[in-house]
Each structure stands twice: as C-alpha cells, then as structure tokens.
Design an enzyme around this catalytic site. Structure first.
Site, PDB file in Angstrom:
ATOM      1  N   GLU A  42      81.707   3.351   5.109  1.00 25.89           N
ATOM      2  CA  GLU A  42      82.018   1.954   4.765  1.00 25.89           C
ATOM      3  C   GLU A  42      81.834   1.059   5.993  1.00 25.89           C
ATOM      4  OE1 GLU A  42      85.902   1.955   2.940  1.00 25.89           O
ATOM      5  OE2 GLU A  42      85.177   3.145   1.242  1.00 25.89           O
ATOM      6  N   GLN A 100      63.523  -9.111  -7.359  1.00 26.48           N
ATOM      7  CA  GLN A 100      63.957  -8.668  -8.703  1.00 26.48           C
ATOM      8  C   GLN A 100      64.679  -9.870  -9.324  1.00 26.48           C
ATOM      9  OE1 GLN A 100      63.389  -5.496 -10.109  1.00 26.48           O
ATOM     10  NE2 GLN A 100      64.314  -6.147 -12.023  1.00 26.48           N
ATOM     11  N   ASP A 173      48.445 -13.777  -5.673  1.00 27.22           N
ATOM     12  CA  ASP A 173      48.816 -13.606  -7.082  1.00 27.22           C
ATOM     13  C   ASP A 173      49.108 -14.958  -7.724  1.00 27.22           C
ATOM     14  OD1 ASP A 173      51.368 -14.208  -6.074  1.00 27.22           O
ATOM     15  OD2 ASP A 173      51.795 -12.080  -5.767  1.00 27.22           O
ATOM     16  N   LYS A 196      46.825 -10.736  -9.512  1.00 28.19           N
ATOM     17  CA  LYS A 196      47.248  -9.374  -9.184  1.00 28.19           C
ATOM     18  C   LYS A 196      48.073  -8.818 -10.329  1.00 28.19           C
ATOM     19  CE  LYS A 196      51.117  -8.747  -6.705  1.00 28.19           C
ATOM     20  NZ  LYS A 196      52.046  -8.929  -5.584  1.00 28.19           N
ATOM     21  N   THR A 228      55.547  -3.518   1.965  1.00 25.62           N
ATOM     22  CA  THR A 228      54.735  -2.316   2.219  1.00 25.62           C
ATOM     23  C   THR A 228      53.340  -2.701   2.703  1.00 25.62           C
ATOM     24  OG1 THR A 228      53.777  -2.283   0.007  1.00 25.62           O
ATOM     25  CG2 THR A 228      55.873  -1.127   0.297  1.00 25.62           C
ATOM     26  N   THR A 231      50.080  -5.431  -1.163  1.00 30.99           N
ATOM     27  CA  THR A 231      49.478  -6.641  -1.737  1.00 30.99           C
ATOM     28  C   THR A 231      48.479  -7.251  -0.763  1.00 30.99           C
ATOM     29  OG1 THR A 231      51.502  -7.075  -2.973  1.00 30.99           O
ATOM     30  CG2 THR A 231      50.039  -8.962  -2.614  1.00 30.99           C
TER      31      THR A 231
HETATM   32  C1  R5P Z   1      55.069 -10.403  -4.912  1.00 27.08           C
HETATM   33  O1  R5P Z   1      55.170 -11.070  -5.931  1.00 27.08           O
HETATM   34  C2  R5P Z   1      55.400 -10.961  -3.556  1.00 27.08           C
HETATM   35  O2  R5P Z   1      55.105 -12.323  -3.482  1.00 27.08           O
HETATM   36  C3  R5P Z   1      54.676 -10.207  -2.459  1.00 27.08           C
HETATM   37  O3  R5P Z   1      53.282 -10.381  -2.609  1.00 27.08           O
HETATM   38  C4  R5P Z   1      54.991  -8.735  -2.500  1.00 27.08           C
HETATM   39  O4  R5P Z   1      56.338  -8.520  -2.807  1.00 27.08           O
HETATM   40  C5  R5P Z   1      54.669  -8.082  -1.187  1.00 27.08           C
HETATM   41  O5  R5P Z   1      55.088  -6.745  -1.222  1.00 27.08           O
HETATM   42  P1  R5P Z   1      54.197  -5.592  -0.646  1.00 27.08           P
HETATM   43  O6  R5P Z   1      53.871  -5.956   0.793  1.00 27.08           O
HETATM   44  O7  R5P Z   1      55.033  -4.364  -0.757  1.00 27.08           O
HETATM   45  O8  R5P Z   1      52.957  -5.510  -1.493  1.00 27.08           O
END
Ligand code: R5P
Length: 306
Positions: A42, A100, A173, A196, A228, A231
């Site tokens: 904790e 989320q 996107d 995307k 990560t 994208t």
């Molecule tokens: C997605 O809708 C966000 O705008 C980012 O493009 C995304 O979350 C980036 O995450 P990652 O680097 O893991 O692809």
C-alpha cells in the site's frame, strides 16, 4: 485568487520537473510530499504544510505505475484537506486512463470517468490536464477544468519547421484530425489524416486509408501520446512508402517505454519532440524534450482566478 497558492509536488515520478517549473512561474517555493510503500504494497504519503487557508495546487503527473500515481495524487489532496486547506487544485501534466474513454467492447468500464470521479471525491476544486485524449472527457470532472493544448508550442520550439507547400501536418487517425488542424492553422501549413484501425482484442493497428498528399514533402505527425510507439511507427513507415521526404513527430506525452525509440528509428522517423509531462531522457538529434511549464502556468493562473 487570494494571494499566492501553496504549490505541492506530489511524490510521483516526473512531478518534480513540472512542479519546480510551475513554482518558478508562480514565484513560490515548492513543498514536497514524502512517499513510501508499506511492506504489503500500500502507498503512504505525508505532506506537512504551515498555515492553511489559501489555495493549494498539487502537481501530480500520473506516470508509471499509473494506478499508484493516481492513488498518490488522491492521498496528497486528502493530506492537504486534512490540514485545513479548503481550496485544492490538481495539475496533472499526464492524466492516466484517458484513452479508455468509452466502452469499446461490451463489459468494459469508462476508465477516464472513474479516474475523474475518484479525484473529485477527494474534494479537488479544479483540475488542469494536458492534451487529454478526448477533450470532452474533462466534462466528467464536476469542478472547474482546463485542458492545455501544447502541440503548436512544442512544434515551434522543436527544430521542425512549417514551410508552406513543403510541410504537411498529419494525424495518424480520424480521432486526431482536430489536433492536426489546430497545429496546421496556428503554424500556417497544410494538414491531412490517416485512417487507423485498432483491433480491440489484440491491440494491433493498421492504416486503412489516407486523406493527405505527402509525395516529396516533409511530414510532421501530431498525436496526443506515444506509448508503445506502434501507431507512430506504422504511420511513419506508411507515409515514407507514400513518398514523404522526411517524417517527424510531435506529441504532448511520451511514455518512454523501453525499446520504443529504437522502434521509431527503425520505422524511419527522423525525430520526435514531446512535452516534459512524464519522465524520459532526450536523445540529441532524435528525441527532443520541450518544457511546457510556461503554458501550464498561464492556464493554472486562469484556473485559480476562477
Ligand atoms: C490513439 O487513439 C492515441 O491518440 C495514440 O495514437 C495511441 O494511443 C498511441 O499509442 P501507441 O504508441 O501504443 O500506439
């Protein structure tokens, strides 16, 4: 605002740099919270303040591990309220759980709403966030809220220039189109977007279409966050395949996960500039860290004035 606020740096990784920057801009001395983890896992927070009465600003970025940072932010606010401070504001340079923001698959929570409401339950009066994934999520916070938009500022301070006819700003996107348009309008260049698709089960992303002409041009991809790097790496390699001369990127948040820099280099990205909302190390000539505390300070002053 009645007098200078008390500025408290919450003990989450990365809060110190922004906290000190904000303290300088506001002309106050920062107060630091202490943190320890109990043997059972904790969190424990202690922050001693003298006086009370006036407003306080807790600076708590929600760095990894994000759930712990959220709890530490809440405990810090409560520790101040217990010492008689009625008006507590939270500056969260990186607000975790923001992506989320809806139920994508049946059975999921709206995590950002939970995080906003949990914070509100501690009595936070105002919340400052930076480039929230979807600006509308801030409406789940019942107090005053401000969403700082640092992308044009970061781009201006980076080495990437907007040359009319030669540079194009691209969102990776559909959801980020407004971001690309904002940066392009402020800096005076063209913009476009990719489409995307993310597999909601495997997390795998693919680019399905593009509404932008990039042949022979320099491209700057703009996004809220690089996590990560999936994208950004995919968008960069697709844009290069479509004939872009060089591809750069500007993001508000860079999580600094291991191996992401290498993934981006391999995808052909020429450079990334991001804000200092989280702890990560710059790499000269590739990863540029831009101090956005002056922008946050302006927004914070507005929030404190009410
Ligand atoms: C997605 O809708 C966000 O705008 C980012 O493009 C995304 O979350 C980036 O995450 P990652 O680097 O893991 O692809």
């Amino acid at each position: 605002m009645q007098g200078s606020p008390l500025l408290v740096v919450a003990p989450t990784p990365g809060s110190g740099e922004v906290g000190e920057g904000l303290a300088r801009e506001l002309g106050v001395e920062p107060v630091y919270g202490e943190f320890k983890e109990f043997p059972d896992g904790e969190e424990y927070v202690r922050v001693r303040v003298e006086g009370g009465g006036g407003p306080a600003v807790v600076v708590a970025t929600m760095s990894r591990p994000q759930s712990r940072s959220l709890v530490v932010a809440m405990l810090t606010v409560d520790a101040l309220r217990n010492q008689g401070i009625g008006e507590v504001y939270l500056a969260a340079p990186y607000f975790a759980y923001a992506r989320q923001d809806r139920v994508f698959l049946p059975g999921e929570p709206v995590s950002v709403r939970v995080a906003m409401q949990a914070l509100a339950s501690t009595g936070v009066r105002g919340l400052l966030v930076v480039e929230l994934h979807r600006a509308e999520s801030l409406s789940w916070f019942p107090g005053d809220g401000v969403n700082v938009r640092p992308l044009p500022y970061i781009m201006r301070r980076s080495g990437f220039k907007c040359r009319r006819g030669e540079t194009v700003i691209v969102s990776p996107d559909l959801g980020g189109r407004e971001r690309a348009e904002l940066v392009a309008r402020r800096l005076g260049c063209e913009w476009g977007y990719l489409v995307k698709r993310r597999d909601r089960v495997t997390g795998e992303v693919r680019i399905e279409a593009a509404d932008v002409e990039v042949e022979g041009r320099d491209v700057v991809i703009v996004d809220d966050i690089v996590s990560t790097g999936g994208t950004l790496a995919l968008a960069a390699s697709q844009l290069l395949e479509r004939g872009a001369r060089r591809v750069y990127a500007v993001a508000a948040h860079y999580l600094g996960l291991p191996g992401v820099d290498e993934k981006l280099r391999r995808a052909g990205l020429s450079g990334l500039a991001a804000g200092n909302t989280l702890p990560w190390n710059p790499q000269p000539g590739f990863l540029e860290r831009v101090d956005i505390t002056p922008l946050m300070a302006e927004a914070l002053k507005g929030l404190l004035r009410g």
